[in-house]
Scaffold this active site. Structure first.
Site, mmCIF file in Angstrom:
data_model
loop_
_atom_site.group_PDB
_atom_site.id
_atom_site.type_symbol
_atom_site.label_atom_id
_atom_site.label_comp_id
_atom_site.label_asym_id
_atom_site.label_seq_id
_atom_site.Cartn_x
_atom_site.Cartn_y
_atom_site.Cartn_z
ATOM 1 N N CYS A 174 0.831 -1.209 0.000
ATOM 2 C CA CYS A 174 0.000 0.000 0.000
ATOM 3 C C CYS A 174 0.869 1.264 0.000
ATOM 4 O O CYS A 174 0.377 2.340 -0.342
ATOM 5 C CB CYS A 174 -0.981 -0.008 1.176
ATOM 6 N N HIS A 175 2.148 1.111 0.342
ATOM 7 C CA HIS A 175 3.043 2.278 0.284
ATOM 8 C C HIS A 175 3.263 2.734 -1.159
ATOM 9 O O HIS A 175 3.752 3.828 -1.387
ATOM 10 C CB HIS A 175 4.390 1.959 0.950
#
Ligand SMILES: [Zn+2]
Length: 270
Positions: A174-175
């Site tokens: 998700c980064h």
């Protein structure tokens, strides 16, 4: 559940019954959790290094279920029980094959398949997380890109929320999802950690922020006349060469005679 598992669970129940039948005989307190963990009735976790420091990786019969920053074990175990409704215990030693895959996925090497337990998330969140898994290392995509790719273009905010509740950050990257204006933005582990992980993966957060400040959202290749999101693998390499132009909108690129790259599908990111 496989027949083998059912068999071993039935076996465990017999063992538990047997233990119970021992009555006053004292058994080591570690016996029961150990037996439960071996047959998948209790989840386990181990500690491992990562680009943001030590993390806990929890897993059970459905695969890896949680990744959290390592801190105090008791606090993690309480958090886990609250979130997943089942207990977790520290593994005597990490399961070697799984730990190796996790390490590869956190590092720069080959990625390797990994089983991730997404049973506890909604269908929408699962779609968001599975799409996020497709973003290559060293690249980023905007929240709006995820929303459109999963057929929910109006759900940009909900995409952000789904990613914020990602049970397995780092493993589901998700980064690699950034603000629609191109800025690096927030992260479950904090924006400094997000920048650090992106930097470690070769997606320069400084460059992303600089392009965002200049309002540049797309890059066009002056030779093959395609336009891309800034970190698309092909375009990223060309950033050092004087053969790209910048665009603020997909419409601007299309009017200039550029077509959308079919790898990063930038027209979906408006
Ligand atoms: Zn591209």
């Amino acid at each position: 559940m496989s027949e083998g598992n059912q068999g071993s669970i039935a076996g465990t129940r017999r063992v538990l019954k047997g233990l119970h039948g021992l009555g006053g005989v004292r058994t080591p307190s570690s016996v029961l959790p150990g037996v439960l963990a071996r047959v998948g009735l209790r989840d386990t976790y181990w500690q491992q290094d990562s680009p943001i420091g030590p993390i806990y990786v929890a897993y059970g019969e459905g695969g890896v279920s949680a990744v959290r920053r390592a801190s105090e074990a008791t606090g993690f175990e309480e958090w886990y029980r609250t979130r997943f409704g089942r207990p977790v215990m520290q593994a005597a030693r990490p399961p070697r094959a799984l730990a190796e895959v996790v390490e590869r996925r956190l590092g720069a090497g080959a990625q390797g398949d990994i089983e991730i337990d997404l049973r506890g998330v909604s269908a929408f969140q699962r779609a968001v997380l599975q799409k996020t898994l497709e973003i290559p290392r060293g690249e980023v995509r905007p929240y709006g890109w995820i929303a459109r790719e999963i057929g929910r273009p109006g759900a940009v905010r909900a995409v952000g929320s789904a990613l914020n509740h990602n049970p397995v950050p780092l493993l589901i990257p998700c980064h690699r999802v950034v603000q629609t204006n191109g800025r690096v933005g927030e992260y479950a582990f904090g924006s400094a950690a997000k920048r650090a992980v992106l930097e470690a993966e070769g997606a320069s957060p400084d460059l992303l922020e600089e392009l965002a400040r200049r309002g540049v959202r797309y890059l066009g290749d002056t030779e093959d006349h395609t336009f891309c999101l800034p970190t698309c693998a092909g375009m990223h390499r060309r950033l050092t060469e004087p053969r790209y132009v910048t665009f603020r909108t997909p419409q601007q690129a299309v009017s200039a005679g550029y077509r959308a790259c079919d790898v990063c599908r930038p027209a979906l990111a408006s």
